[in-house]
Design an enzyme around this catalytic site. Structure first.
Site, PDB file in Angstrom:
ATOM      1  CD  GLU A   1      -3.269  -0.731   1.812  1.00 37.82           C
ATOM      2  OE1 GLU A   1      -4.021   0.018   1.151  1.00 37.82           O
ATOM      3  OE2 GLU A   1      -3.554  -1.165   2.932  1.00 37.82           O
TER       4      GLU A   1
ATOM      5  CD  GLU B   1      -3.375  -6.598   2.789  1.00 30.43           C
ATOM      6  OE1 GLU B   1      -2.727  -5.557   2.956  1.00 30.43           O
ATOM      7  OE2 GLU B   1      -3.247  -7.320   1.783  1.00 30.43           O
TER       8      GLU B   1
END
Length: 272
Positions: free
Chosen positions: A121, A141
């Site tokens: 990210e 994730e």
């Protein structure tokens, strides 16, 4: 206040100045694959804010020590927070101040190894990404019941495309640097035997040969086109609001005069 004049001793990262106008942040928690806890995240975010406010610094770089760039947030810390009933804040600017950073100056991600979760990210919102050929990118994730909501999903969809981003998000699989270069996220793949951070410094030096005003406003124009819905709206805002500020600065006249006089330009620090 100059960033160089501040105390710069941190537990899990270093701040150095490999060249006069270049800032280098190196995450130094290799035993934990450079995962970032909340305290470190705040500290690095503060460094980027100070970087943007220090006229003497033009380009930033972030990299990692050891076999990982960054594997995201510290899940041991997350687990303790969950047990205590504390909800982790996903607000801007995100992990280490990068996933939702707007900022003023360019930051290069020098991806030296594993780049996963929150580390991915962070990279997705850096201005330029170069990577070691041994680097691995993943958004795992979903395998832990988490979703990457800190900023990378819409950004990666714009950079990689819908289906490639879906592939990464829904499978959690790992993808190499060469593939990420073909997909458009990585602009340069560095041989694994070479130091990717040194290559990033060379790239930053190339940038610093140019006007610092042009670095700031050129970056802004590209990011406006990337993040805003209207291409023409971005062009209009850049031309009407920012181009006059570029013209008013000393570097605008210097660049043209240097060309006319057939000499190298003598840039001054940006005041934008």
């Amino acid at each position: 206040m100059s960033l160089r004049s501040r105390p710069l001793r941190f537990r899990h990262f270093t701040v150095t100045f490999p060249e006069e106008q270049i800032l280098l942040v190196t995450i130094t928690r290799p035993e934990k694959l450079n995962c970032i806890n909340k305290a470190t995240s705040r500290e690095i975010a503060d460094i980027w804010e100070a970087f943007d406010n220090d006229d003497s610094l033009w380009v930033g770089i972030i990299t990692g020590e050891g076999r990982a760039f960054c594997t995201g947030a510290d899940l041991h810390e997350w687990n303790a927070m969950n047990q205590a009933g504390v909800v982790n804040d996903m607000g801007a600017p995100g992990l280490a101040g990068l996933p939702r950073r707007s900022g003023k100056k360019p930051i290069i991600a020098a991806v030296n190894g594993l780049c996963m979760g929150g580390g991915f990210e962070m990279v997705a919102n850096c201005d330029v990404v170069i990577a070691s050929s041994s680097a691995v990118f993943a958004l795992p994730e979903a395998k832990r019941g988490i979703v990457a909501v800190a900023g990378c999903l819409p950004r990666l969809a714009r950079t990689l495309g819908l289906q490639r981003t879906m592939d990464l998000v829904l499978t959690g699989r790992s993808v190499g640097a060469t593939t990420m270069c073909a997909w458009g996220l990585v602009s340069q793949v560095v041989d694994a035997k070479d130091d990717v951070a040194k290559k990033a410094v060379q790239l930053a030096q190339d940038m610093c040969r140019n006007s610092p005003d042009a670095l700031i406003i050129g970056r802004l124009g590209v990011r406006m086109a990337w993040e805003d819905a209207s291409v023409e709206g971005s062009v209009t805002a850049l031309a009407n609001q920012w181009y006059p500020r570029l013209v008013a600065g000393a570097n605008f006249a210097e660049g043209i005069q240097a060309w006319v006089e057939k000499r190298g330009p003598k840039w001054v620090d940006s005041k934008l």
